[in-house]
Enzyme design. Structure first.
Site, mmCIF file in Angstrom:
data_model
loop_
_atom_site.group_PDB
_atom_site.id
_atom_site.type_symbol
_atom_site.label_atom_id
_atom_site.label_comp_id
_atom_site.label_asym_id
_atom_site.label_seq_id
_atom_site.Cartn_x
_atom_site.Cartn_y
_atom_site.Cartn_z
ATOM 1 N N GLY A 172 40.336 37.178 36.311
ATOM 2 C CA GLY A 172 38.975 36.646 36.335
ATOM 3 C C GLY A 172 38.375 36.979 37.640
ATOM 4 O O GLY A 172 38.390 37.826 38.251
ATOM 5 N N GLY A 407 23.299 72.874 40.370
ATOM 6 C CA GLY A 407 23.406 71.192 40.960
ATOM 7 C C GLY A 407 24.136 71.147 41.889
ATOM 8 O O GLY A 407 23.822 70.183 42.872
HETATM 9 C C1 HXC Z 1 45.072 26.408 37.180
HETATM 10 C C2 HXC Z 1 46.917 27.896 36.993
HETATM 11 C C3 HXC Z 1 45.986 28.852 36.383
HETATM 12 C C4 HXC Z 1 44.514 28.351 36.385
HETATM 13 C C5 HXC Z 1 48.060 29.689 36.644
HETATM 14 N N1 HXC Z 1 48.009 28.162 37.076
HETATM 15 N N2 HXC Z 1 46.674 29.802 36.301
HETATM 16 N N3 HXC Z 1 46.595 26.659 37.288
HETATM 17 N N4 HXC Z 1 44.399 27.180 36.676
HETATM 18 N N5 HXC Z 1 43.795 29.177 36.093
HETATM 19 C C6 HXC Z 1 49.276 27.632 37.580
HETATM 20 C C7 HXC Z 1 50.352 27.575 36.481
HETATM 21 O O1 HXC Z 1 50.102 26.385 35.750
HETATM 22 C C8 HXC Z 1 51.726 27.447 37.355
HETATM 23 O O2 HXC Z 1 51.475 26.050 37.899
HETATM 24 C C9 HXC Z 1 51.214 28.296 38.586
HETATM 25 O O3 HXC Z 1 49.905 28.426 38.783
HETATM 26 C C10 HXC Z 1 52.005 29.618 38.349
HETATM 27 O O4 HXC Z 1 51.593 30.306 37.170
HETATM 28 P P1 HXC Z 1 52.545 30.937 35.848
HETATM 29 O O5 HXC Z 1 51.953 31.066 34.856
HETATM 30 O O6 HXC Z 1 53.672 30.001 36.137
HETATM 31 O O7 HXC Z 1 52.613 32.273 36.485
HETATM 32 P P2 HXC Z 1 53.001 33.666 36.127
HETATM 33 O O8 HXC Z 1 53.865 33.593 35.010
HETATM 34 O O9 HXC Z 1 53.184 34.477 37.371
HETATM 35 O O10 HXC Z 1 51.473 34.029 35.643
HETATM 36 C C11 HXC Z 1 50.725 34.041 36.441
HETATM 37 C C12 HXC Z 1 49.305 34.266 35.534
HETATM 38 C C13 HXC Z 1 49.088 33.103 34.552
HETATM 39 C C14 HXC Z 1 49.205 35.642 34.981
HETATM 40 C C15 HXC Z 1 48.228 34.150 36.484
HETATM 41 O O11 HXC Z 1 49.309 32.111 35.024
HETATM 42 C C16 HXC Z 1 47.858 33.296 33.861
HETATM 43 O O12 HXC Z 1 47.519 34.064 32.942
HETATM 44 N N6 HXC Z 1 46.734 32.260 34.325
HETATM 45 C C17 HXC Z 1 45.583 32.389 33.644
HETATM 46 C C18 HXC Z 1 44.713 33.409 34.231
HETATM 47 C C19 HXC Z 1 43.091 32.943 33.684
HETATM 48 O O13 HXC Z 1 42.904 33.386 32.668
HETATM 49 N N7 HXC Z 1 42.465 32.556 34.716
HETATM 50 C C20 HXC Z 1 40.892 32.213 34.464
HETATM 51 C C21 HXC Z 1 40.146 33.344 34.743
HETATM 52 S S1 HXC Z 1 38.637 33.015 34.395
HETATM 53 P P3 HXC Z 1 52.998 25.421 38.403
HETATM 54 O O14 HXC Z 1 52.630 23.833 38.553
HETATM 55 O O15 HXC Z 1 53.802 25.448 37.162
HETATM 56 O O16 HXC Z 1 53.328 26.076 39.795
HETATM 57 C C22 HXC Z 1 37.749 33.056 36.025
HETATM 58 C C23 HXC Z 1 36.180 32.963 35.885
HETATM 59 C C24 HXC Z 1 35.654 33.543 37.168
HETATM 60 O O17 HXC Z 1 38.205 33.237 36.963
HETATM 61 C C25 HXC Z 1 34.288 33.873 36.842
HETATM 62 C C26 HXC Z 1 34.104 35.690 36.965
HETATM 63 C C27 HXC Z 1 32.801 36.103 36.763
#
Ligand code: HXC
Length: 517
Positions: A172, A407
């Site tokens: 994101g 071009g």
């Molecule tokens: C809060 C989060 C989180 C999130 C991960 N964590 N993503 N906490 N908000 N978005 C936390 C998990 O709960 C976990 O906490 C720790 O981070 C590690 O995550 P894991 O999943 O255990 O690690 P991993 O298996 O390596 O996977 C990492 C990951 C996955 C690929 C990043 O966590 C994931 O897909 N997260 C969601 C990504 C996402 O969709 N984000 C939102 C994007 S939208 P603990 O306590 O267990 O350590 C965005 C909007 C912006 O950003 C606007 C743009 C225009």
């Protein structure tokens, strides 16, 4: 205060707590994945002992979904300033051990603060990104935090260099902020960039894909053109960051740092006289040409595997940074297509905003014909290159090594786009098009009515080649400044750039231009 003073002891305890981020267990998990912690990364990036941390005691202000009681000092990002080769840079390093390095309101505050300080002090900002994007528990506060960062990325663009080093899963906003910066450096197999991850994609579209195939370094280096450099591991990525920053000035009103050359500026390379084959349909390597012309060992190719028919590179000539733009005739004959246009235009603008002179080598038969290219918007994309070269005010030197047809001649930093000095090699062919194509169009009837059409066609082709497929027609008309022996190219370019060092050029006043996008 003595070391036994309880206030000193408390400070030391807080510092130790901040140092541990999300805790020893999560640090062990980070290490087990083959990744360094945020603090270890800063140690590798910066000159030893130069890092000074800012705001290490900040914690998040969220109170939803049970996070109110789980606070970590620093809130998942380490910010501050340090030095690279004695030059100050501001840095932020996201700490994956704290909520996956995700962006909270307070983390955004910390990042924006170092961005603002970098701008105020006119020095680069480097982000070490390792983040799951917006922190879910903070909802709109984290989205607003990203908006604050994006706005600064955009407004500070072209004022201070901004470099993003991708060191983990970057989802994101963690992908969008880097996309607004000057250079993205990725680590193979360890960093990923995507807006929505594999699980969301599977739920929405049913497509099944893993993180590496979706947004790994190879995808962004070869396919999307989003990343500029890739490394095999974190150490290499951080070393590359140190190296590349040395080519840039600290801000847009300074010149890039001069590095006393170890390579003789007057060096001539006789091999260059033999590089272009006599048969114009045979390829040769433009990589070989530029390696022989620039200061030895100074070439860093930017986006080396994206649109390989074009080359963009940073290098030094006579110790001064230059930006090299050219075609690679051994890949698709060096035609200009949509991706090559985007790659070259973006690089020209990068160099121009940071006072990096442009050296362009031309060997291209022109834009790539085809329905796919036309419908894909080659007019719009090719126009970016025209726009970028036309508005660039840095010193510009062009060397036409072989084909500069149609071009391709005009677009590739030609004289009346505002290039300062144009050289041509004796092998240059500057014309609206190649001999065969031109004869087919101009003399169709004459050839078909000739007693011997094959011989007549050959006679006309030879005649055209003699007239146009050489640099002398263009030189007589004042379109090239000199025809040089290939072996003279290095000293000629260095002398030209020396004479252009104090070039003054300004555009008419305006709010900003409207580049085709
Ligand atoms: C809060 C989060 C989180 C999130 C991960 N964590 N993503 N906490 N908000 N978005 C936390 C998990 O709960 C976990 O906490 C720790 O981070 C590690 O995550 P894991 O999943 O255990 O690690 P991993 O298996 O390596 O996977 C990492 C990951 C996955 C690929 C990043 O966590 C994931 O897909 N997260 C969601 C990504 C996402 O969709 N984000 C939102 C994007 S939208 P603990 O306590 O267990 O350590 C965005 C909007 C912006 O950003 C606007 C743009 C225009």
């Amino acid at each position: 205060m003595t070391p036994e003073d309880p206030r000193i002891i408390a400070l030391r305890q807080y510092r130790e707590q901040a140092r541990l981020g999300g805790g020893a267990e999560r640090i062990a998990t980070q290490h087990a994945k083959g990744k360094l912690t945020a603090r270890e990364r800063l140690d590798v990036l910066l000159d030893p002992g130069t890092f000074n941390e800012l705001e290490p005691f900040i914690t998040h202000t969220g109170d939803e979904m049970g996070i109110a009681s789980e606070k970590f000092l620093g809130d998942g990002v380490i910010t501050g300033y340090g030095q690279i080769d004695g030059r100050t840079v501001y840095v932020y390093a996201q700490d994956f051990t704290v909520y996956g390095g995700t962006l909270s309101e307070m983390q955004s505050h910390k990042i924006c603060r170092v961005m603002d300080l970098a701008l105020r002090n006119g020095v680069p900002i480097i982000g070490l990104i390792d983040s799951g994007g917006a922190r879910i528990q903070e909802g709109v506060k984290s989205l607003g935090g990203y908006a604050e960062i994006f706005r600064r990325n955009a407004l500070y663009s072209g004022v201070i260099p901004q470099i993003s080093v991708m060191l983990g899963p970057c989802a994101g906003g963690a992908a969008y902020s880097p996309a607004l910066t000057d250079l993205i450096i990725m680590v193979r197999k360890h960093s990923f960039m995507f807006l929505t991850g594999p699980e969301v994609i599977k739920a929405v579209t049913g497509e099944v894909i893993d993180s590496e195939s979706l947004g790994g370094a190879d995808v962004h280096m070869d396919l999307t053109g989003t990343a500029h450099l890739a490394a095999e591991d974190e150490q290499e990525a951080l070393a590359l960051t140190r190296r590349v920053i040395g080519y840039f000035p600290s801000n847009n009103v300074e010149n890039p740092p001069f590095q006393p050359p170890v390579d003789d500026p007057l060096r001539m390379d006789l091999e260059l006289n033999h590089i272009v084959p006599l048969d114009a349909s045979q390829p040769y390597s433009m990589h070989d040409v530029i390696e022989r012309v620039v200061d030895q060992g100074s070439l860093i190719e930017i986006q080396p595997t994206f649109a390989r028919n074009a080359i963009t590179a940073l290098a030094r000539m006579g110790g001064h940074t230059v930006g090299i733009v050219c075609q690679e005739p051994s890949v698709m004959a060096g035609v200009i297509d949509i991706d090559a246009s985007d790659k070259m235009a973006r690089f020209v603008r990068l160099c121009d905003c940071f006072n990096i002179p442009l050296v362009t080598f031309v060997d291209s038969p022109g834009f790539l014909p085809g329905v796919g290219q036309e419908h894909g918007g080659i007019i719009r994309h090719g126009a970016k290159v025209l726009y970028a070269y036309s508005e660039a005010t840095v010193p510009k030197v062009t060397v036409i090594t072989r084909k500069a047809y149609g071009g391709a001649y005009v677009v590739m930093s030609s004289k009346y786009l505002g290039t300062d000095v144009t050289y041509a090699w004796p092998s240059a062919e500057i014309a609206v098009m190649g001999a065969e194509g031109a004869v087919n169009i101009l003399f169709k009837k004459q050839i078909s009515s000739a007693d011997d059409p094959v011989a007549e066609r050959q006679r006309l082709v030879d005649d055209y080649r003699q007239r146009f497929n050489n640099p002398y027609f263009a030189a007589r008309a004042g379109y090239v400044d000199d025809i040089i022996e290939p072996c003279e190219t290095r000293p000629k370019i260095i002398a030209s750039l020396g004479a252009l060092r104090d070039k003054f050029s300004s555009a008419p006043p305006r709010k900003h231009g409207n580049i085709p996008m």
